[in-house]
Design a protein around this motif. Structure first.
Motif, short mmCIF file in Angstrom:
data_model
loop_
_atom_site.label_atom_id
_atom_site.label_comp_id
_atom_site.label_asym_id
_atom_site.label_seq_id
_atom_site.Cartn_x
_atom_site.Cartn_y
_atom_site.Cartn_z
N LEU A 1 1.04 -1.11 0.00
CA LEU A 1 -0.02 0.12 -0.10
C LEU A 1 0.91 1.40 -0.11
CD1 LEU A 1 -2.62 -1.16 2.78
CD2 LEU A 1 -3.14 -1.07 0.20
N GLY A 2 0.67 2.09 -0.94
CA GLY A 2 1.24 3.40 -0.84
C GLY A 2 0.38 4.53 -0.41
N ASP A 3 0.86 5.90 -0.69
CA ASP A 3 0.33 6.91 -0.01
C ASP A 3 -1.41 7.14 -0.69
OD1 ASP A 3 2.51 7.56 1.13
OD2 ASP A 3 3.29 8.87 -0.48
N LEU A 4 -2.08 7.81 0.35
CA LEU A 4 -3.28 8.18 0.11
C LEU A 4 -3.31 9.42 -0.78
CD1 LEU A 4 -5.21 7.57 3.27
CD2 LEU A 4 -5.93 6.49 1.36
N CYS A 5 -4.15 9.58 -1.80
CA CYS A 5 -4.17 10.95 -2.38
C CYS A 5 -4.72 12.22 -1.44
CB CYS A 5 -5.12 10.88 -3.68
SG CYS A 5 -5.42 12.42 -4.41
N ASP B 1 -5.21 15.42 -2.28
CA ASP B 1 -5.88 16.63 -2.94
C ASP B 1 -6.71 15.89 -4.10
OD1 ASP B 1 -6.90 18.59 -3.74
OD2 ASP B 1 -4.87 19.82 -3.72
N VAL B 2 -8.02 15.57 -3.62
CA VAL B 2 -8.96 14.92 -4.87
C VAL B 2 -9.20 16.15 -5.65
CG1 VAL B 2 -10.89 13.72 -4.87
CG2 VAL B 2 -9.65 13.19 -3.25
N VAL B 3 -9.42 17.33 -5.23
CA VAL B 3 -9.78 18.35 -6.19
C VAL B 3 -8.59 18.42 -7.33
CG1 VAL B 3 -10.18 20.56 -6.32
CG2 VAL B 3 -11.33 19.48 -4.50
N GLU B 4 -7.34 18.58 -6.99
CA GLU B 4 -6.36 18.52 -7.86
C GLU B 4 -6.25 17.46 -8.70
OE1 GLU B 4 -1.53 18.60 -7.81
OE2 GLU B 4 -2.50 17.65 -6.13
N LEU B 5 -6.67 16.19 -8.11
CA LEU B 5 -6.79 14.90 -9.11
C LEU B 5 -7.70 15.13 -10.01
CD1 LEU B 5 -5.50 12.13 -9.61
CD2 LEU B 5 -7.08 11.29 -7.88
N ALA B 6 -8.79 15.62 -9.61
CA ALA B 6 -10.21 15.52 -10.48
C ALA B 6 -9.73 16.71 -11.70
CB ALA B 6 -11.22 15.93 -9.77
N GLY B 7 -9.27 17.71 -11.11
CA GLY B 7 -8.79 18.70 -12.45
C GLY B 7 -7.72 18.03 -13.30
N LEU B 8 -6.91 17.05 -12.92
CA LEU B 8 -5.89 16.47 -13.77
C LEU B 8 -6.54 15.46 -14.82
CD1 LEU B 8 -2.95 15.61 -11.33
CD2 LEU B 8 -3.04 17.63 -12.94
N GLU C 1 -15.37 16.32 -12.50
CA GLU C 1 -15.87 16.80 -11.21
C GLU C 1 -15.14 15.97 -9.96
OE1 GLU C 1 -19.88 17.58 -10.98
OE2 GLU C 1 -19.98 18.51 -12.86
N ALA C 2 -14.81 16.94 -9.05
CA ALA C 2 -14.23 16.14 -7.97
C ALA C 2 -15.22 15.02 -6.93
CB ALA C 2 -13.83 16.81 -6.67
N SER C 3 -16.48 15.45 -7.38
CA SER C 3 -17.64 14.52 -6.84
C SER C 3 -17.74 13.03 -7.42
CB SER C 3 -19.00 15.17 -6.88
OG SER C 3 -19.30 15.29 -8.34
N TYR C 4 -16.94 12.97 -8.66
CA TYR C 4 -17.14 11.78 -9.42
C TYR C 4 -15.98 10.84 -8.98
CZ TYR C 4 -19.74 13.87 -13.20
OH TYR C 4 -20.58 14.65 -14.01
N ILE C 5 -15.00 11.08 -7.95
CA ILE C 5 -14.09 10.41 -7.36
C ILE C 5 -14.47 10.02 -6.05
CG2 ILE C 5 -11.76 10.23 -6.77
CD1 ILE C 5 -11.16 12.35 -8.64
N GLY C 6 -14.18 8.77 -5.71
CA GLY C 6 -14.09 8.42 -4.42
C GLY C 6 -15.53 7.29 -3.91
N GLY C 7 -16.48 8.29 -3.58
CA GLY C 7 -17.78 7.50 -2.85
C GLY C 7 -17.09 7.16 -1.63
N SER C 8 -17.32 5.80 -1.29
CA SER C 8 -16.86 5.22 -0.13
C SER C 8 -15.42 4.90 -0.18
CB SER C 8 -17.80 4.10 0.51
OG SER C 8 -17.48 3.04 -0.65
N LEU C 9 -14.62 4.92 -0.95
CA LEU C 9 -13.23 4.36 -1.38
C LEU C 9 -12.36 5.46 -1.61
CD1 LEU C 9 -14.01 1.32 -3.63
CD2 LEU C 9 -13.46 1.08 -1.10
N PRO C 10 -11.04 5.74 -0.94
CA PRO C 10 -10.21 6.65 -1.19
C PRO C 10 -9.13 6.47 -2.46
CG PRO C 10 -9.54 5.23 0.50
CD PRO C 10 -10.73 4.81 0.13
N PRO C 11 -8.75 7.46 -3.01
CA PRO C 11 -7.67 7.24 -3.94
C PRO C 11 -6.40 6.91 -3.25
CG PRO C 11 -8.65 9.16 -4.45
CD PRO C 11 -9.57 8.81 -3.21
N ARG C 12 -5.68 5.76 -3.80
CA ARG C 12 -4.56 5.21 -2.97
C ARG C 12 -3.58 4.66 -3.89
NH1 ARG C 12 -4.37 2.58 3.05
NH2 ARG C 12 -2.11 2.95 3.24
N ALA C 13 -2.35 4.80 -3.67
CA ALA C 13 -1.20 4.08 -4.66
C ALA C 13 -1.01 2.89 -3.96
CB ALA C 13 0.00 4.80 -4.53
#
Length: 283
Positions: free
Chosen positions: A119-123, A125-132, A136-148
Motif C-alpha cells: 500500500l502506498g500513499d493516500l491521495c 488532494d482529490v480536487v487537484e486529481l479531478a482537475g488533472l 468533477e471532484a464528486s465523481y471520485i471516491g464515494g466510499s473508497l479513497p484514491p490510493r497508490a
C-alpha cells in the motif's frame, strides 16, 4: 533476431492490448530502447532464455525501461507457447526488474503471480486529481479513497462513481505526467464498480512513460484487486474476477485476476493472447 506483435488479454485479433516481443541472446540497453521506440507499442518485451524453466525479460516503453508489464508478459508467453518454447501445463520463472515472477500455463491461459502487495500513499488532494483527469471532484471516491497500490508497480487507484463518469475522463496529459513524476507513480488507474458483467471497468493513463492511455494493464488490475480486498469490497479467495478495460480505445480487453492465500494475500493476473504478426529485425 525475431520479433512478434501480440494482442494480449484477448482471443480476437485487434482487440486487447498490443505489445512487441523480441527474442534475444544478448543486447545492450540502447539497442533495446531504439527497437521499442521503432515498434512504437506501449511496451516491448525482450526475452532471453536462461534455462529450461526460466527466462530473463526486460520491458521498454518508447521512452524508458520499466520493471514489469502485465500485458507484455501475456504477449511473451503467447509467443513462447506458439513457438513451442514452453509447454502448456507447466510453470516458469520470469526474471524481471520487479523480481522473479512465476507464470503458470493451463489450457492456453497464462496466469502470472504478482509481487507481494504494498500500500502506498493516500491521495491528499482529490480536487487537484479531478482537475488533472478533467472531471468533477464528486465523481471520485464515494466510499473508497484514491490510493497508490503496488503488486509489482505502484499505480494510483482512483475509484470513479459511475461508467458515465469514467467515460467522461479527459486528462491533462502533460500535467498528469508531472503528477506521476512527483509522486513516483507508474500510472493512474481509474476504475468503476458500476458494471453488472465484471468486477470493474477501468481506464489507465501513464503519459510520463509515453502511454497516453492503455487498453489493458495487468499489473494495475492486480493492484486494484488487492486494493478492493484491503477495503473490504472483495472477500473471496481462489475465485476468478473479470476486469474490463480498453472500451474507450475500441480495443476491449478482459483481464482475469485471482486472490490467493488468505493468511498472506497475493494476486494472480492473467488471460490469453494472439500473435498477429512476426518478422526479423536486421541490425
Amino acid at each position: 533476431m525475431k520479433f512478434f506483435i501480440v494482442d494480449a488479454f484477448t482471443d480476437v485479433p485487434f482487440g486487447g492490448n498490443p505489445a512487441g516481443v523480441v527474442l534475444v541472446d544478448a543486447m545492450d540497453d540502447s539497442s533495446m530502447q531504439l527497437i521499442a521506440r521503432e515498434l512504437g507499442y506501449s511496451e516491448t518485451a525482450f526475452v532471453e532464455r536462461m534455462s529450461d524453466s526460466s527466462f530473463h525479460v526486460r520491458f521498454f516503453t518508447p521512452n524508458a525501461e520499466v520493471d514489469l508489464c502485465g500485458h507484455a508478459t501475456i504477449a511473451v508467453f503467447t509467443v513462447l507457447l506458439d513457438k513451442e518454447l514452453v509447454a502448456d501445463g507447466r510453470s516458469y520463472i520470469m526474471k524481471t526488474g520487479a523480481g522473479d515472477i512465476t507464470v503458470h500455463l493451463t489450457n492456453g491461459r497464462i496466469m502470472m503471480e504478482q509481487a507481494p502487495p504494498r500500500l502506498g500513499d493516500l491521495c491528499e488532494d482529490v480536487v487537484e486529481l479531478a482537475g488533472l483527469l478533467g472531471i468533477e471532484a464528486s465523481y471520485i471516491g464515494g466510499s473508497l479513497p484514491p490510493r497508490a497500490v503496488s503488486t509489482g508497480l505502484m499505480d494510483l487507484m482512483v475509484p470513479i462513481t459511475s461508467r458515465l463518469a469514467l467515460n467522461a475522463i479527459t486528462p491533462d496529459l502533460k500535467a498528469l505526467a508531472a503528477y506521476q513524476k512527483k509522486h513516483g507513480l507508474e500510472g493512474i488507474h481509474a476504475f468503476t464498480l458500476d458494471t453488472m458483467d465484471a468486477l470493474a471497468c477501468s481506464r489507465n493513463f501513464s503519459p510520463l512513460y509515453g502511454i497516453d492511455e492503455e487498453s489493458a494493464t495487468g499489473t494495475a488490475s492486480g493492484a486494484m484487486t488487492y486494493y478492493l480486498y484491503h477495503y473490504g469490497v472483495l472477500t473471496e479467495f481462489d475465485e476468478e474476477f473479470r476486469c474490463l478495460q480498453g472500451e474507450s480505445l475500441q480495443r476491449p480487453s478482459v483481464i482475469t485476476t485471482r486472490l490467493t492465500d488468505p493468511a498472506k494475500p497475493r494476486v494472480l493476473v492473467g488471460g490469453t493472447g494472439i500473435v498477429i504478426s512476426e518478422g526479423t529485425i536486421r541490425i
